[in-house]
Write a protein that holds these residues in place. Structure first.
Motif, PDB file in Angstrom:
ATOM      1  N   VAL A 164      36.762  -9.148  68.549  1.00  0.00           N
ATOM      2  CA  VAL A 164      35.924  -8.305  67.692  1.00  0.00           C
ATOM      3  C   VAL A 164      36.008  -6.851  68.140  1.00  0.00           C
ATOM      4  CG1 VAL A 164      33.542  -7.824  66.990  1.00  0.00           C
ATOM      5  CG2 VAL A 164      34.372 -10.182  67.045  1.00  0.00           C
ATOM      6  N   GLY A 178      37.510  -3.858  65.707  1.00  0.00           N
ATOM      7  CA  GLY A 178      36.625  -2.772  65.303  1.00  0.00           C
ATOM      8  C   GLY A 178      37.229  -1.397  65.447  1.00  0.00           C
ATOM      9  N   SER A 204      38.999  -7.358  57.809  1.00  0.00           N
ATOM     10  CA  SER A 204      37.798  -6.763  57.228  1.00  0.00           C
ATOM     11  C   SER A 204      36.526  -7.358  57.828  1.00  0.00           C
ATOM     12  CB  SER A 204      37.790  -6.990  55.712  1.00  0.00           C
ATOM     13  OG  SER A 204      39.015  -6.580  55.132  1.00  0.00           O
ATOM     14  N   THR A 205      35.415  -6.673  57.574  1.00  0.00           N
ATOM     15  CA  THR A 205      34.122  -7.172  58.027  1.00  0.00           C
ATOM     16  C   THR A 205      33.727  -8.406  57.227  1.00  0.00           C
ATOM     17  OG1 THR A 205      32.924  -5.802  56.443  1.00  0.00           O
ATOM     18  CG2 THR A 205      33.387  -4.835  58.606  1.00  0.00           C
ATOM     19  N   MET A 206      32.727  -9.116  57.734  1.00  0.00           N
ATOM     20  CA  MET A 206      32.240 -10.307  57.039  1.00  0.00           C
ATOM     21  C   MET A 206      31.762  -9.970  55.633  1.00  0.00           C
ATOM     22  SD  MET A 206      30.057 -12.132  60.078  1.00  0.00           S
ATOM     23  CE  MET A 206      29.428 -13.367  58.952  1.00  0.00           C
ATOM     24  N   GLU A 207      31.101  -8.819  55.496  1.00  0.00           N
ATOM     25  CA  GLU A 207      30.568  -8.440  54.193  1.00  0.00           C
ATOM     26  C   GLU A 207      31.685  -8.244  53.166  1.00  0.00           C
ATOM     27  OE1 GLU A 207      27.661  -7.545  57.343  1.00  0.00           O
ATOM     28  OE2 GLU A 207      29.785  -7.110  57.078  1.00  0.00           O
ATOM     29  N   ARG A 260      32.465 -10.282  62.503  1.00  0.00           N
ATOM     30  CA  ARG A 260      32.383  -8.830  62.726  1.00  0.00           C
ATOM     31  C   ARG A 260      31.639  -8.242  61.550  1.00  0.00           C
ATOM     32  NH1 ARG A 260      35.309  -4.080  61.572  1.00  0.00           N
ATOM     33  NH2 ARG A 260      36.934  -5.150  60.385  1.00  0.00           N
ATOM     34  N   SER A 261      30.393  -7.878  61.800  1.00  0.00           N
ATOM     35  CA  SER A 261      29.545  -7.410  60.717  1.00  0.00           C
ATOM     36  C   SER A 261      29.616  -5.897  60.596  1.00  0.00           C
ATOM     37  CB  SER A 261      28.096  -7.844  60.963  1.00  0.00           C
ATOM     38  OG  SER A 261      27.301  -7.559  59.830  1.00  0.00           O
ATOM     39  N   GLY A 262      29.384  -5.416  59.371  1.00  0.00           N
ATOM     40  CA  GLY A 262      29.399  -3.980  59.119  1.00  0.00           C
ATOM     41  C   GLY A 262      28.464  -3.633  57.984  1.00  0.00           C
ATOM     42  N   SER A 263      28.754  -2.555  57.303  1.00  0.00           N
ATOM     43  CA  SER A 263      27.914  -2.114  56.198  1.00  0.00           C
ATOM     44  C   SER A 263      28.098  -3.029  54.996  1.00  0.00           C
ATOM     45  CB  SER A 263      28.283  -0.685  55.798  1.00  0.00           C
ATOM     46  OG  SER A 263      28.129   0.199  56.884  1.00  0.00           O
ATOM     47  N   HIS A 313      36.512  -1.539  57.287  1.00  0.00           N
ATOM     48  CA  HIS A 313      35.120  -1.345  57.694  1.00  0.00           C
ATOM     49  C   HIS A 313      34.175  -1.049  56.539  1.00  0.00           C
ATOM     50  CE1 HIS A 313      37.062  -1.146  61.555  1.00  0.00           C
ATOM     51  NE2 HIS A 313      37.620   0.023  61.307  1.00  0.00           N
ATOM     52  N   GLU A 314      34.667  -0.392  55.509  1.00  0.00           N
ATOM     53  CA  GLU A 314      33.764   0.077  54.454  1.00  0.00           C
ATOM     54  C   GLU A 314      34.453  -0.053  53.096  1.00  0.00           C
ATOM     55  OE1 GLU A 314      29.864   2.100  54.329  1.00  0.00           O
ATOM     56  OE2 GLU A 314      31.168   2.552  56.014  1.00  0.00           O
TER      57      GLU A 314
END
Length: 729
Positions: free
Chosen positions: A169, A173, A549-552, A576-579, A692-693
């Motif tokens: 992770v 990141g 990519s992040t989980m979201e 790996r969590s993010g926005s 990330h976004e």
């Protein structure tokens, strides 16, 4: 816990100091050894070895290793600390273990395959299976000779919990630049199995977006060169990528792994070079325009779509029949007579052609038969009764020999291809009617373009196959291994032709059916490729974990696939969590909102940010608008060969294979994307480019699958701060 960490860090710092001193000492010694420039072959070999070691040690000076594994073999009686790096190096003094073990070495496979637990572990060595106990698995980050991080992912003697994903992770990141990087320090167990698979197998890899397919394939090349060093050579390996920009994007990975000289190309460039053809410079872009820029979305795709039919094995059978027909009637009718009184019976020529030279392919057979006729003429000339007769016979014989040769079929791939599609006059014994096996629409369209002198990318596999049937592989260097990236966009015909030019069916074929946005030419299922090989010559692997990519972002993208494609090829995200994924409805000014979004994301600590549009025309327009406000911004239009990083504007269909720290999908609404599975796949590709976004901007009328994805995932509506604060003037 803190004391344990400090102790581990101090231990690794001391070991690093010792290792760097040893590396520096060896490098200094090699640099002080005079470079041999003489002609003695043995000394030349020794000098080449020294130069290779100089290069390896120079790389190791900065980052000597990335992992440590403490392992005790059964019956070995001693626990050994093994340090693993990109390049192996021995100690100057004789020792029971190297200073650094190459990541490709058999024992290093334990570092990737061992995921914890108290049970014995094993690896396969040249001498057989070696079993033992793993006591410690440790990741370290060393940059520019400085120890930055120590993370234990397993410690048999610790009471603390395992933290197997913590280091992964951390590395995931990190922000992206304009090049793909190696993953040698974070290779996962399922990736390692593919990398270390046996050579003479056609591996077919279905990998979700962000599963590391491309990087795994590149690491596999490095492994094969290490494992089969006596059988393979870098210059006899090739990577086929979708375009030149993608080749530039991945260009740093192999050098980072200490591997050079591997060929890299697009299929079109390689095939055109093999055939000696010049393709229209705008052919690829015209094809993309036809399918992606057309008003109303992508035209309907059927098995009679030219790219699909010409990429099928049905066309292979038609070509084989045509070449056989030419071959069976290739010897001209009648005896050959170079001058009155000299006759070479046709039955003799037929015997040469059909029996003595039967093992040769048609073009080579024709060469040998005509060469033998020429030798027969020379023998007959020696029987001339006078100098005057000799002169007359030479002249007449040369004329008749030339005329006789002209009666043979023209063994030219393009000519035969044109004959198949009735774009030129066909041989007399061919059927007058059009071939029934070719769909009428394909026949007419291809005939029209061939009459205009146009050869498209979709024509290259058939032309190559004709070339092979006529000439065989004589004089052509076969590949030891072939990597095909974005293979869902390849046709079965392309794979079948490439298999003629590779030893032992040695392929790594990787792609993602969920990203099959070029369905007008690519496969719709991996069975289309698996069926080309005998079961014992192929194996299928699925990579389902997404590391990009992040989980979201992954959850949102999975929602698009589930609702829009009805696919079960869903990604499993690494924790790996993010926005949250942000969905923003346009306000008064669409262009101002896109500019505001780019200003916001580019103002953060991101190296790469992209604006993804539905069409190239829209990308070009937005680029003009945005370039007035942003200095470091690039338009990616398919015509550039280098990805420059920074800020980019590009049509979504050109983003496949690339990654960005943040991505803005412009016009994620029904005005640009319909409710079809193809539209959903297109948006899936765009969403999975973001690490990330991810922001999607829309006019309020989103496709149903986007609404379902938004409802099922962690998303946010509107700007992350008040719009007035986000806007730029």
């Amino acid at each position: 816990m803190e004391d344990n960490f400090q102790s581990a860090y101090q231990e690794e710092q001391e070991r690093l100091t010792t290792a760097l001193a040893e590396i520096d000492r060896q490098l200094t010694s090699l640099k002080n050894t005079p470079v041999y420039t003489g002609n003695d072959y043995t000394e030349q070999i020794l000098e080449a070895s020294r130069e290779q070691r100089r290069g390896s040690l120079a790389k190791l000076r900065q980052e000597p290793y990335f992992g440590r594994l403490d392992f005790e073999e059964n019956g070995g009686g001693e626990r050994k600390a093994l340090y693993i790096g990109k390049i192996g190096v021995d100690r100057e003094q004789v020792s029971d273990r190297p200073l650094v073990i190459d990541w490709r070495a058999p024992v290093a496979s334990l570092f990737y395959s061992f995921t914890g637990g108290m049970e014995p572990a094993s690896y396969e060595s040249p001498e057989g299976i070696v079993e033992g106990l793993v006591y410690l698995k440790r990741n370290v980050v060393i940059r520019k000779r400085i120890l930055e991080r120590v993370a234990d992912t397993f410690d048999r003697e610790s009471d603390g919990p395992a933290v197997s994903d913590e280091f992964l992770v951390y590395r995931l990141g990190e922000n992206k630049d304009n090049r793909l990087r190696d993953i040698v320090s974070t290779i996962q167990e399922e990736q390692d199995r593919i990398i270390r698979a046996v050579k003479n197998t056609a591996l077919i890899i279905q990998g979700v977006a962000g599963s590391g397919k491309t990087t795994v394939a590149l690491h596999r090349l490095a492994f094969l060169l290490y494992q089969y060093k006596e059988q393979v050579a870098a210059e006899r390996m090739i990577i086929f990528a979708p375009n030149r920009m993608f080749l530039d994007y991945i260009s740093d990975v192999l050098p980072e792994l200490g591997v050079g000289n591997i060929q890299q190309s697009t299929f079109a460039d390689w095939a055109a070079d093999m055939l000696g053809l010049e393709l229209p410079q705008n052919d690829a872009m015209e094809t993309l325009n036809r399918w992606f820029e057309a008003p109303g979305g992508m035209p309907e795709i059927t098995e009679q779509t030219p790219g699909r039919f010409k990429g099928s094995t049905v066309l292979m059978g038609i070509i084989e029949d045509a070449v056989r027909r030419l071959e069976s009637s290739s010897v001209p009718e009648g005896d050959f007579s170079p001058w009155e009184g000299a006759v070479l019976p046709r039955r003799t020529i037929l015997r040469w052609h059909n029996e003595e030279y039967a093992p040769y392919p048609p073009a080579k057979r024709k060469e040998r038969v005509t060469a033998r006729i020429h030798r027969w003429i020379e023998m007959e000339l020696k029987k001339s009764p006078s100098a005057a007769a000799l002169k007359e016979r030479k002249k007449k014989g040369a004329q008749r020999e030339k005329a006789y040769s002209a009666k043979w079929p023209k063994y030219d791939p393009l000519t035969i291809y044109k004959q198949i599609f009735r774009a030129v006059k066909t041989p007399a014994d061919w059927p007058a009617e059009d071939p029934e096996a070719i769909p009428v629409s394909v026949l007419k369209e291809t005939r029209s373009q061939l009459k205009k002198g146009m050869v498209l990318e979709e024509d290259l596999p058939p032309l190559l196959y004709i070339h092979y049937l006529l000439n065989g592989d004589e004089g052509v260097q076969k590949f030891d291994h072939v990597v095909i990236d974005e293979a869902q966009d390849f046709s079965p015909f392309q794979i079948a032709v490439l298999d003629l030019y590779v030893r032992g069916h040695s392929f790594t074929i990787l792609g993602d059916l969920s990203q099959g946005i070029h369905a007008y030419k690519g496969v719709h299922g991996w069975n289309e490729m698996q069926s080309l090989f005998a079961p014992e010559h192929t194996s299928y692997h699925a990579l389902t974990r997404s590391y990009r990519s992040t989980m979201e972002i992954i959850d949102f993208a999975n929602g698009i696939l589930s609702a829009g494609v009805r696919s079960d090829l869903l990604a499993v995200p690494v924790f790996r969590s993010g926005s949250p994924v942000r969905l923003i409805q346009y306000g008064e000014s669409r262009e101002s909102d896109i500019r505001s979004a780019l200003a916001d994301l580019s103002g953060r600590d991101y190296r790469t940010v992209a604006v993804l549009t539905r069409t190239l025309a829209e990308a070009a327009h937005l680029y003009e608008v945005l370039s007035a406000h942003f200095d470091d911004i690039h338009l990616i239009d398919g015509g550039i060969a280098e990805y420059q990083g920074g800020l980019s504007v590009l049509p979504l269909y050109l983003s496949k294979g690339l990654e960005f720290d943040a991505a803005i999908v412009a016009d994620a609404d029904l005005d640009s994307y319909g409710e079809t599975a193809w539209d959903a796949k297109l948006l899936y590709v765009g969403c999975t480019r973001a690490l990330h976004e991810l922001w999607l901007l829309h006019n309020g009328r989103m496709p149903d699958y986007l609404r379902e994805a938004a409802n099922g995932g962690e998303t946010a509506a509107g700007w992350w701060v008040a719009p007035s604060a986000a806007k730029t003037e």
